[in-house]
Design an enzyme around this catalytic site. Sequence first.
Site, PDB file in Angstrom:
ATOM      1  N   TYR A 198      -1.701  -2.130  10.376  1.00 60.32           N
ATOM      2  CA  TYR A 198      -1.851  -2.090   8.909  1.00 60.32           C
ATOM      3  C   TYR A 198      -0.630  -1.435   8.254  1.00 60.32           C
ATOM      4  CZ  TYR A 198      -3.968  -1.450   4.317  1.00 60.32           C
ATOM      5  OH  TYR A 198      -4.225  -1.492   2.972  1.00 60.32           O
ATOM      6  N   SER A 231       0.854  -1.195   0.000  1.00 60.28           N
ATOM      7  CA  SER A 231       0.000   0.000   0.000  1.00 60.28           C
ATOM      8  C   SER A 231       0.883   1.235   0.000  1.00 60.28           C
ATOM      9  CB  SER A 231      -0.871   0.009   1.255  1.00 60.28           C
ATOM     10  OG  SER A 231      -1.562   1.235   1.369  1.00 60.28           O
TER      11      SER A 231
HETATM   12  N1  LIG Z   1      -8.828  -0.392  -1.494  1.00 62.26           N
HETATM   13  C1  LIG Z   1      -7.823   0.379  -1.149  1.00 62.26           C
HETATM   14  O1  LIG Z   1      -7.961   1.624  -1.044  1.00 62.26           O
HETATM   15  C2  LIG Z   1      -6.451  -0.217  -0.922  1.00 62.26           C
HETATM   16  C3  LIG Z   1      -5.344   0.647  -0.880  1.00 62.26           C
HETATM   17  C4  LIG Z   1      -4.075   0.117  -0.663  1.00 62.26           C
HETATM   18  C5  LIG Z   1      -3.904  -1.251  -0.509  1.00 62.26           C
HETATM   19  N2  LIG Z   1      -4.995  -2.072  -0.555  1.00 62.26           N
HETATM   20  C6  LIG Z   1      -4.762  -3.510  -0.366  1.00 62.26           C
HETATM   21  O2  LIG Z   1      -5.325  -4.229  -1.432  1.00 62.26           O
HETATM   22  C7  LIG Z   1      -5.579  -5.580  -1.024  1.00 62.26           C
HETATM   23  C8  LIG Z   1      -6.951  -6.000  -1.537  1.00 62.26           C
HETATM   24  O3  LIG Z   1      -7.949  -5.212  -0.926  1.00 62.26           O
HETATM   25  P1  LIG Z   1      -9.163  -4.596  -1.749  1.00 62.26           P
HETATM   26  O4  LIG Z   1      -9.011  -3.122  -1.723  1.00 62.26           O
HETATM   27  O5  LIG Z   1      -9.325  -5.281  -3.044  1.00 62.26           O
HETATM   28  O6  LIG Z   1     -10.355  -4.921  -0.722  1.00 62.26           O
HETATM   29  P2  LIG Z   1     -11.560  -5.975  -0.811  1.00 62.26           P
HETATM   30  O7  LIG Z   1     -12.394  -5.740  -2.009  1.00 62.26           O
HETATM   31  O8  LIG Z   1     -12.208  -5.901   0.527  1.00 62.26           O
HETATM   32  O9  LIG Z   1     -10.808  -7.370  -0.985  1.00 62.26           O
HETATM   33  C9  LIG Z   1     -10.126  -8.001   0.072  1.00 62.26           C
HETATM   34  C10 LIG Z   1      -9.945  -9.471  -0.270  1.00 62.26           C
HETATM   35  O10 LIG Z   1      -9.223 -10.103   0.810  1.00 62.26           O
HETATM   36  C11 LIG Z   1      -9.923 -11.283   1.166  1.00 62.26           C
HETATM   37  N3  LIG Z   1      -9.732 -11.601   2.574  1.00 62.26           N
HETATM   38  C12 LIG Z   1      -9.952 -10.796   3.651  1.00 62.26           C
HETATM   39  N4  LIG Z   1      -9.736 -11.484   4.781  1.00 62.26           N
HETATM   40  C13 LIG Z   1      -9.381 -12.737   4.421  1.00 62.26           C
HETATM   41  C14 LIG Z   1      -9.060 -13.916   5.141  1.00 62.26           C
HETATM   42  N5  LIG Z   1      -9.091 -13.959   6.491  1.00 62.26           N
HETATM   43  N6  LIG Z   1      -8.718 -15.046   4.451  1.00 62.26           N
HETATM   44  C15 LIG Z   1      -8.726 -15.030   3.103  1.00 62.26           C
HETATM   45  N7  LIG Z   1      -9.036 -13.951   2.357  1.00 62.26           N
HETATM   46  C16 LIG Z   1      -9.361 -12.821   3.017  1.00 62.26           C
HETATM   47  C17 LIG Z   1     -11.403 -10.966   0.863  1.00 62.26           C
HETATM   48  O11 LIG Z   1     -12.133 -12.161   0.622  1.00 62.26           O
HETATM   49  P3  LIG Z   1     -13.186 -12.847   1.608  1.00 62.26           P
HETATM   50  O12 LIG Z   1     -13.869 -11.768   2.399  1.00 62.26           O
HETATM   51  O13 LIG Z   1     -14.081 -13.588   0.667  1.00 62.26           O
HETATM   52  O14 LIG Z   1     -12.345 -13.764   2.448  1.00 62.26           O
HETATM   53  C18 LIG Z   1     -11.261 -10.183  -0.441  1.00 62.26           C
HETATM   54  O15 LIG Z   1     -11.191 -11.067  -1.525  1.00 62.26           O
HETATM   55  C19 LIG Z   1      -5.451  -5.590   0.503  1.00 62.26           C
HETATM   56  O16 LIG Z   1      -4.226  -6.202   0.869  1.00 62.26           O
HETATM   57  C20 LIG Z   1      -5.430  -4.110   0.869  1.00 62.26           C
HETATM   58  O17 LIG Z   1      -4.691  -3.866   2.051  1.00 62.26           O
HETATM   59  C21 LIG Z   1      -6.258  -1.586  -0.754  1.00 62.26           C
END
Ligand SMILES: NC(=O)c1ccc[n+]([C@@H]2O[C@H](COP(=O)([O-])OP(=O)(O)OC[C@H]3O[C@@H](n4cnc5c(N)ncnc54)[C@H](OP(=O)(O)O)[C@@H]3O)[C@@H](O)[C@H]2O)c1
Length: 271
Positions: free
Chosen positions: A159, A145
């Site tokens: 985080y 991130s």
């Molecule tokens: N969105 C942002 O602004 C942003 C910015 C910087 C970095 N990121 C990073 O991007 C990555 C993806 O996040 P996203 O933004 O795409 O959010 P998201 O749509 O909420 O996706 C998160 C994914 O992680 C999975 N997950 C969560 N807990 C889990 C667990 N205990 N076991 C297995 N899978 C799990 C969820 O699947 P299930 O709930 O089905 O398990 C989902 O597929 C993360 O690492 C996040 O820190 C996001």
Amino acid sequence: MPVDPAPRRLCLVTGASSGIGAAIARIYASHGYDLALTARREDRLLAVAEDIRLKHGVEVQVIAADLADPAAPDRILGEIAAHGRSVSALVNNAGYGLTGRYVASGWAEQAAMLQVMLTAVCELSHKVLPDMTQQGFGRIVNVASLAGLIPASPGQPLYTPIKAFLVKFSETLHLENLHTGVHVTALCPGLTYTEFHDVNHTRKTLSRRAPAWMWLGADEVAAAGYEAAEANRPICVTGAPNKAIAAIAKLLPDEWALALMGREYGRLRGH
Ligand SMILES: NC(=O)c1ccc[n+]([C@@H]2O[C@H](COP(=O)([O-])OP(=O)(O)OC[C@H]3O[C@@H](n4cnc5c(N)ncnc54)[C@H](OP(=O)(O)O)[C@@H]3O)[C@@H](O)[C@H]2O)c1
């Protein structure tokens, strides 16, 4: 005699049931990879898998697993091996944010976060790397991130450090694997439209306070991550504004940076 086509490579994506993970899965499929998709919500994984099969004609294995379970990485790799496959590309993407100060959540929640976003990432990477090195080909994308490249802020006690760890971890693996055919990249998105801010209940406040230019779509972020991994760039910050923020953060003296983060964090989160 007709020659058998080369077998397709396999990409394992964690957190593939929504957001950046589902978008990265689509990109790898569009480049001819078969997929192994994992997350907890099997119904969502099956829907993503079906859509990808129809659009790209690749094989997609769905493995429902909770990465908070320390046995999950071995089980996921075991199910892939049971299909006679090995991992050529690994996207460590699963993640979420906990809001509130460090002691506002119980230790079990904090420990689960470390397991999902840090230990599982290290374990999966450790277990796929020997095969990748032997094949002379591999891709590891760790979804970190922008938070990992800027100073710490209150309210994200694990985080931000986890994401900073993933940046350094990726840089180290990148250097260790130079000239082996194995590329390692930390993908550092800024604010991205996914389910992330619904899951941690910050959507309403952030929509009001973070301007539209700070946000990117998951497809853009995924495409940038794929290209960076192909080019073997150790870090990929998505979007010009985020690149500028990361560059400025490097130049600021620590004390100024921390004071600024304390103030801006309060403004963005509304406290
Ligand atoms: N969105 C942002 O602004 C942003 C910015 C910087 C970095 N990121 C990073 O991007 C990555 C993806 O996040 P996203 O933004 O795409 O959010 P998201 O749509 O909420 O996706 C998160 C994914 O992680 C999975 N997950 C969560 N807990 C889990 C667990 N205990 N076991 C297995 N899978 C799990 C969820 O699947 P299930 O709930 O089905 O398990 C989902 O597929 C993360 O690492 C996040 O820190 C996001």
